[in-house]
Design a protein around this motif. Sequence first.
Motif, mmCIF file in Angstrom:
data_model
loop_
_atom_site.group_PDB
_atom_site.id
_atom_site.type_symbol
_atom_site.label_atom_id
_atom_site.label_comp_id
_atom_site.label_asym_id
_atom_site.label_seq_id
_atom_site.Cartn_x
_atom_site.Cartn_y
_atom_site.Cartn_z
ATOM 1 N N GLU A 50 64.132 32.277 70.036
ATOM 2 C CA GLU A 50 65.266 32.290 69.107
ATOM 3 C C GLU A 50 66.577 32.424 69.845
ATOM 4 N N ALA A 51 66.347 33.508 70.890
ATOM 5 C CA ALA A 51 67.656 33.655 71.771
ATOM 6 C C ALA A 51 67.890 32.452 72.731
ATOM 7 N N LEU A 52 67.062 31.660 73.053
ATOM 8 C CA LEU A 52 67.329 30.350 73.717
ATOM 9 C C LEU A 52 67.822 29.424 72.733
ATOM 10 N N ARG A 53 67.476 29.292 71.510
ATOM 11 C CA ARG A 53 68.009 28.106 70.693
ATOM 12 C C ARG A 53 69.554 28.486 70.471
ATOM 13 N N ARG A 54 69.805 29.826 70.364
ATOM 14 C CA ARG A 54 71.309 30.175 70.159
ATOM 15 C C ARG A 54 72.241 29.897 71.275
ATOM 16 N N ASN A 55 71.458 29.696 72.476
ATOM 17 C CA ASN A 55 72.327 29.079 73.738
ATOM 18 C C ASN A 55 72.075 27.519 73.904
ATOM 19 N N GLY A 56 71.468 26.896 72.689
ATOM 20 C CA GLY A 56 71.449 25.441 72.981
ATOM 21 C C GLY A 56 70.287 24.859 73.331
ATOM 22 N N TRP A 57 69.074 25.454 73.558
ATOM 23 C CA TRP A 57 67.773 24.984 73.883
ATOM 24 C C TRP A 57 66.912 24.684 72.798
ATOM 25 N N GLY A 58 66.223 23.640 72.906
ATOM 26 C CA GLY A 58 65.032 23.201 71.933
ATOM 27 C C GLY A 58 63.877 24.240 72.244
ATOM 28 N N THR A 59 63.117 24.402 71.267
ATOM 29 C CA THR A 59 61.736 25.263 71.588
ATOM 30 C C THR A 59 60.606 24.653 70.938
ATOM 31 N N LEU A 60 59.401 24.577 71.453
ATOM 32 C CA LEU A 60 58.341 24.124 71.077
ATOM 33 C C LEU A 60 57.186 25.355 71.199
ATOM 34 N N LEU A 61 56.932 26.255 70.087
ATOM 35 C CA LEU A 61 55.916 27.146 70.188
ATOM 36 C C LEU A 61 54.604 26.829 69.608
ATOM 37 N N MET A 62 53.678 26.794 70.582
ATOM 38 C CA MET A 62 52.302 25.853 70.282
ATOM 39 C C MET A 62 51.013 26.848 70.577
ATOM 40 N N ASP A 63 50.025 26.520 69.442
ATOM 41 C CA ASP A 63 48.983 27.117 69.554
ATOM 42 C C ASP A 63 48.032 26.352 70.885
ATOM 43 N N LEU A 64 47.520 27.191 71.766
ATOM 44 C CA LEU A 64 46.770 26.635 72.850
ATOM 45 C C LEU A 64 45.161 26.580 72.213
ATOM 46 N N LEU A 65 44.867 27.413 71.457
ATOM 47 C CA LEU A 65 43.600 27.499 70.747
ATOM 48 C C LEU A 65 43.625 26.952 69.124
ATOM 49 N N THR A 66 42.603 26.545 68.664
ATOM 50 C CA THR A 66 42.686 26.181 67.332
ATOM 51 C C THR A 66 42.199 27.578 66.729
ATOM 52 N N GLU A 67 42.263 27.833 65.271
ATOM 53 C CA GLU A 67 42.014 28.814 64.705
ATOM 54 C C GLU A 67 40.283 29.283 64.816
ATOM 55 N N ASP A 68 39.409 28.200 64.781
ATOM 56 C CA ASP A 68 38.031 28.580 65.124
ATOM 57 C C ASP A 68 37.808 29.235 66.574
ATOM 58 N N GLU A 69 38.594 28.539 67.561
ATOM 59 C CA GLU A 69 38.322 28.747 69.019
ATOM 60 C C GLU A 69 39.178 30.580 69.098
ATOM 61 N N GLU A 70 40.075 30.720 68.349
ATOM 62 C CA GLU A 70 40.650 32.082 68.413
ATOM 63 C C GLU A 70 39.687 33.227 67.744
ATOM 64 N N ARG A 71 38.936 32.663 66.825
ATOM 65 C CA ARG A 71 37.916 33.788 66.178
ATOM 66 C C ARG A 71 37.003 33.787 67.132
ATOM 67 N N SER A 72 36.461 32.712 67.775
ATOM 68 C CA SER A 72 35.284 32.648 68.854
ATOM 69 C C SER A 72 35.608 33.402 70.060
ATOM 70 N N ASP A 73 36.899 33.377 70.364
ATOM 71 C CA ASP A 73 37.563 34.057 71.668
ATOM 72 C C ASP A 73 37.841 35.512 71.389
ATOM 73 N N ALA A 74 38.117 36.058 70.113
ATOM 74 C CA ALA A 74 38.179 37.371 69.892
ATOM 75 C C ALA A 74 36.782 38.007 70.065
ATOM 76 N N LEU A 75 35.817 37.381 69.656
ATOM 77 C CA LEU A 75 34.474 37.900 69.813
ATOM 78 C C LEU A 75 33.738 37.866 71.306
ATOM 79 N N SER A 76 33.890 36.599 71.954
ATOM 80 C CA SER A 76 33.407 36.623 73.223
ATOM 81 C C SER A 76 34.342 36.412 74.439
ATOM 82 N N GLY A 77 35.674 36.324 74.259
ATOM 83 C CA GLY A 77 36.554 35.878 75.394
ATOM 84 C C GLY A 77 36.477 34.813 76.347
ATOM 85 N N GLN A 78 35.692 33.677 75.385
ATOM 86 C CA GLN A 78 35.096 32.448 76.315
ATOM 87 C C GLN A 78 36.309 31.443 76.469
#
Length: 219
Positions: A50-78
């Motif tokens: 948000e601070a960067l956008r106020r200064n004229g920058w575009g931003t892309l905040l992207m998930d690097l894992l799917t929801e299923d991968e996040e759930r699996s990672d929370a259990l196994s850390g894989q």
Amino acid sequence: MVSETVSVSVPGNVDLAGDLEVPPSSRGVVLFAHGSGSSRHSPRNRAVAEALRRNGWGTLLMDLLTEDEERSDALSGQFRFDIELLGERTAIAVDWLAKHPSTSGLPVHVFGASTGAAAALVAAAERPDRVVSVVSRGGRPDLAGGAVGRVRVPVLLLVGGRDEHVLDLNRKAAEELPETHRVQVVPGASHLFEEPGALEQVAAAARDWFLQSAGSGPG
């Protein structure tokens, strides 16, 4: 102002969700690579974005894992330390930004947090013609392995002064960076930069780094 939820396709028939916001006459676009156990909803990264956008920058905040991968990672850390996978997905997001109508003509910078910083460095090494600079917040550049020595863009490593172990790792990794780089300590900040004013210092340092790097162009 462009503001939309987007989908980035990666190998394995996987679609990753992202939030793209591009203000008019943007200086460039910043891709956020989130760390382990985090997502595009990270309040810390969203505050910096948000601070960067106020200064004229575009931003892309992207998930690097799917929801299923996040759930699996929370259990196994894989997935959280699978830097090859996370780096590949970050690089594909860089390619995606080069094709999207709202960002195709904009220079791309990458902001990585925690293990996402390693993914950011891998993407910078793999896309030297597209990534202009990298900023790491409390990152683990040591996890990027041999990619660190192949990075050809300016890199800013921001570390909290109280995050002593990570600060040591950053200083050692910085010795392998062949191009312009800086290890900058945020006094009194811990690993998550939760202290009052800490994130504001991160956003200001990132803004200045991106501005300083913008004139050099990719590669």
